[in-house]
Design a protein around this motif. Sequence first.
Motif, PDB file in Angstrom:
ATOM      1  N   ALA A  99      53.005  36.022  43.859  1.00 48.34           N
ATOM      2  CA  ALA A  99      52.462  35.298  42.711  1.00 48.34           C
ATOM      3  C   ALA A  99      53.365  34.129  42.308  1.00 48.34           C
ATOM      4  CB  ALA A  99      52.275  36.248  41.530  1.00 48.34           C
ATOM      5  N   LEU A 100      54.582  34.086  42.824  1.00 50.01           N
ATOM      6  CA  LEU A 100      55.504  32.999  42.496  1.00 50.01           C
ATOM      7  C   LEU A 100      55.274  31.743  43.334  1.00 50.01           C
ATOM      8  CD1 LEU A 100      58.802  35.066  42.223  1.00 50.01           C
ATOM      9  CD2 LEU A 100      57.398  34.193  40.354  1.00 50.01           C
ATOM     10  N   PHE A 101      54.629  31.870  44.484  1.00 48.93           N
ATOM     11  CA  PHE A 101      54.490  30.735  45.391  1.00 48.93           C
ATOM     12  C   PHE A 101      53.698  29.557  44.828  1.00 48.93           C
ATOM     13  CE2 PHE A 101      55.755  33.968  48.496  1.00 48.93           C
ATOM     14  CZ  PHE A 101      56.853  33.310  49.026  1.00 48.93           C
ATOM     15  N   PRO A 102      52.707  29.742  43.959  1.00 50.14           N
ATOM     16  CA  PRO A 102      52.044  28.559  43.393  1.00 50.14           C
ATOM     17  C   PRO A 102      52.991  27.651  42.610  1.00 50.14           C
ATOM     18  CG  PRO A 102      50.661  30.467  43.072  1.00 50.14           C
ATOM     19  CD  PRO A 102      51.976  30.962  43.619  1.00 50.14           C
ATOM     20  N   ALA A 103      54.089  28.187  42.101  1.00 50.83           N
ATOM     21  CA  ALA A 103      55.048  27.373  41.352  1.00 50.83           C
ATOM     22  C   ALA A 103      55.761  26.361  42.251  1.00 50.83           C
ATOM     23  CB  ALA A 103      56.072  28.261  40.657  1.00 50.83           C
ATOM     24  N   LEU A 104      55.780  26.577  43.556  1.00 50.56           N
ATOM     25  CA  LEU A 104      56.396  25.618  44.469  1.00 50.56           C
ATOM     26  C   LEU A 104      55.707  24.259  44.412  1.00 50.56           C
ATOM     27  CD1 LEU A 104      57.020  27.810  47.642  1.00 50.56           C
ATOM     28  CD2 LEU A 104      58.726  26.940  46.038  1.00 50.56           C
ATOM     29  N   ALA A 105      54.442  24.243  44.019  1.00 49.06           N
ATOM     30  CA  ALA A 105      53.685  22.993  43.944  1.00 49.06           C
ATOM     31  C   ALA A 105      54.233  22.056  42.868  1.00 49.06           C
ATOM     32  CB  ALA A 105      52.215  23.287  43.682  1.00 49.06           C
ATOM     33  N   LEU A 106      55.079  22.554  41.998  1.00 53.76           N
ATOM     34  CA  LEU A 106      55.661  21.720  40.954  1.00 53.76           C
ATOM     35  C   LEU A 106      56.782  20.833  41.475  1.00 53.76           C
ATOM     36  CD1 LEU A 106      55.799  24.374  38.108  1.00 53.76           C
ATOM     37  CD2 LEU A 106      54.172  22.497  38.343  1.00 53.76           C
ATOM     38  N   PHE A 107      57.344  21.157  42.629  1.00 56.69           N
ATOM     39  CA  PHE A 107      58.444  20.382  43.179  1.00 56.69           C
ATOM     40  C   PHE A 107      57.919  19.090  43.806  1.00 56.69           C
ATOM     41  CE2 PHE A 107      60.114  24.768  43.436  1.00 56.69           C
ATOM     42  CZ  PHE A 107      61.193  24.593  42.574  1.00 56.69           C
ATOM     43  N   PRO A 108      58.614  17.960  43.573  1.00 55.27           N
ATOM     44  CA  PRO A 108      58.117  16.680  44.087  1.00 55.27           C
ATOM     45  C   PRO A 108      58.341  16.474  45.586  1.00 55.27           C
ATOM     46  CG  PRO A 108      60.133  16.342  42.862  1.00 55.27           C
ATOM     47  CD  PRO A 108      59.773  17.797  42.701  1.00 55.27           C
ATOM     48  N   SER A 109      59.215  17.188  46.194  1.00 52.38           N
ATOM     49  CA  SER A 109      59.570  16.981  47.592  1.00 52.38           C
ATOM     50  C   SER A 109      58.477  17.468  48.535  1.00 52.38           C
ATOM     51  CB  SER A 109      60.860  17.748  47.888  1.00 52.38           C
ATOM     52  OG  SER A 109      61.092  17.816  49.263  1.00 52.38           O
ATOM     53  N   PRO A 110      58.335  16.818  49.699  1.00 53.45           N
ATOM     54  CA  PRO A 110      57.388  17.349  50.691  1.00 53.45           C
ATOM     55  C   PRO A 110      57.836  18.700  51.244  1.00 53.45           C
ATOM     56  CG  PRO A 110      58.521  15.391  51.542  1.00 53.45           C
ATOM     57  CD  PRO A 110      58.931  15.554  50.111  1.00 53.45           C
ATOM     58  N   PHE A 127      45.993  22.413  41.770  1.00 57.34           N
ATOM     59  CA  PHE A 127      46.019  21.906  40.395  1.00 57.34           C
ATOM     60  C   PHE A 127      46.587  20.492  40.330  1.00 57.34           C
ATOM     61  CE2 PHE A 127      45.490  26.333  39.122  1.00 57.34           C
ATOM     62  CZ  PHE A 127      44.595  26.188  38.071  1.00 57.34           C
ATOM     63  N   GLN A 128      47.275  20.074  41.368  1.00 54.32           N
ATOM     64  CA  GLN A 128      47.855  18.733  41.487  1.00 54.32           C
ATOM     65  C   GLN A 128      48.672  18.346  40.253  1.00 54.32           C
ATOM     66  OE1 GLN A 128      44.437  16.296  42.669  1.00 54.32           O
ATOM     67  NE2 GLN A 128      45.163  16.504  44.774  1.00 54.32           N
ATOM     68  N   PHE A 129      49.613  19.214  39.907  1.00 52.64           N
ATOM     69  CA  PHE A 129      50.515  18.940  38.792  1.00 52.64           C
ATOM     70  C   PHE A 129      51.457  17.782  39.113  1.00 52.64           C
ATOM     71  CE2 PHE A 129      49.904  23.599  37.952  1.00 52.64           C
ATOM     72  CZ  PHE A 129      49.182  23.428  36.795  1.00 52.64           C
ATOM     73  N   ASN A 130      51.789  17.647  40.362  1.00 52.23           N
ATOM     74  CA  ASN A 130      52.791  16.703  40.801  1.00 52.23           C
ATOM     75  C   ASN A 130      52.160  15.335  41.048  1.00 52.23           C
ATOM     76  OD1 ASN A 130      54.949  15.469  42.160  1.00 52.23           O
ATOM     77  ND2 ASN A 130      55.657  17.494  42.810  1.00 52.23           N
ATOM     78  N   PRO A 131      52.769  14.268  40.555  1.00 55.61           N
ATOM     79  CA  PRO A 131      52.203  12.938  40.813  1.00 55.61           C
ATOM     80  C   PRO A 131      52.360  12.501  42.269  1.00 55.61           C
ATOM     81  CG  PRO A 131      54.245  12.749  39.597  1.00 55.61           C
ATOM     82  CD  PRO A 131      53.933  14.207  39.687  1.00 55.61           C
ATOM     83  N   PHE A 132      53.244  13.153  43.013  1.00 55.62           N
ATOM     84  CA  PHE A 132      53.467  12.815  44.422  1.00 55.62           C
ATOM     85  C   PHE A 132      52.613  13.729  45.298  1.00 55.62           C
ATOM     86  CE2 PHE A 132      57.456  12.008  42.156  1.00 55.62           C
ATOM     87  CZ  PHE A 132      57.538  10.637  42.330  1.00 55.62           C
ATOM     88  N   GLN A 133      51.388  13.326  45.527  1.00 54.34           N
ATOM     89  CA  GLN A 133      50.475  14.123  46.349  1.00 54.34           C
ATOM     90  C   GLN A 133      50.450  13.555  47.759  1.00 54.34           C
ATOM     91  OE1 GLN A 133      48.889  16.984  45.633  1.00 54.34           O
ATOM     92  NE2 GLN A 133      50.027  16.904  43.723  1.00 54.34           N
ATOM     93  N   TYR A 134      50.762  14.406  48.720  1.00 53.14           N
ATOM     94  CA  TYR A 134      50.768  13.998  50.115  1.00 53.14           C
ATOM     95  C   TYR A 134      49.455  14.358  50.811  1.00 53.14           C
ATOM     96  CZ  TYR A 134      55.702  13.594  49.087  1.00 53.14           C
ATOM     97  OH  TYR A 134      56.896  13.243  48.520  1.00 53.14           O
ATOM     98  N   LEU A 135      48.689  15.246  50.209  1.00 47.64           N
ATOM     99  CA  LEU A 135      47.409  15.673  50.772  1.00 47.64           C
ATOM    100  C   LEU A 135      46.308  15.437  49.739  1.00 47.64           C
ATOM    101  CD1 LEU A 135      48.486  19.095  52.328  1.00 47.64           C
ATOM    102  CD2 LEU A 135      48.252  16.911  53.501  1.00 47.64           C
ATOM    103  N   SER A 136      45.102  15.155  50.230  1.00 45.63           N
ATOM    104  CA  SER A 136      43.976  14.942  49.322  1.00 45.63           C
ATOM    105  C   SER A 136      43.473  16.292  48.795  1.00 45.63           C
ATOM    106  CB  SER A 136      42.845  14.216  50.042  1.00 45.63           C
ATOM    107  OG  SER A 136      42.302  15.055  51.051  1.00 45.63           O
ATOM    108  N   LEU A 137      42.801  16.264  47.662  1.00 42.49           N
ATOM    109  CA  LEU A 137      42.271  17.491  47.073  1.00 42.49           C
ATOM    110  C   LEU A 137      41.266  18.195  47.988  1.00 42.49           C
ATOM    111  CD1 LEU A 137      42.279  19.439  44.704  1.00 42.49           C
ATOM    112  CD2 LEU A 137      40.498  18.046  43.644  1.00 42.49           C
ATOM    113  N   PRO A 138      40.328  17.495  48.629  1.00 39.96           N
ATOM    114  CA  PRO A 138      39.415  18.215  49.540  1.00 39.96           C
ATOM    115  C   PRO A 138      40.152  18.935  50.674  1.00 39.96           C
ATOM    116  CG  PRO A 138      38.509  16.071  49.033  1.00 39.96           C
ATOM    117  CD  PRO A 138      39.899  16.092  48.457  1.00 39.96           C
TER     118      PRO A 138
END
Length: 164
Positions: A99-110, A127-138
Amino acid sequence: IPGFLILEERDDGPLLAIEVTPMGKRGFELYRLILTWVLSALITLFAIALLSASMGWGMRFFYAFTIGLEAVSVALVIPTFSSNKVVGLAVAKFTGMFALFPALALFPSPWRYLGGIFPTYWIGESFQFNPFQYLSLPLILTIALALHIALVLLLYGLFIRRVG
């Protein structure tokens, strides 16, 4: 809870009695897993309505479907990898760590994508919390859905082999 119920039914023997009914043991197990998915999806829809009323219905149903699959996968992990109820409790504690792994999405690094091997990570990434998105939502949603379905199918196959 469903994983412990399946484990208890396997250990205490009611599945042997259910095996002779028209539904059979496999039908009863599928019923239990589908009920787990439905209840988890409904709870998720209700929670999203309370937490984020502005979220679109498409995303609400996506989260309900995938989080329901996560509940099914946890329900399958416990009886598949546990020999008894005590070991089942330890396995349940271990799976709680995922359950902790979704929190990794908060980090800006690839580097955060290293968590991508775990299906739970992709819920946080969507949820795309991070402004640095490397992948598209779809693409994120497709990966999330594919990994969740693959995990449930893999665990179900292992479960059938283990429980018989």
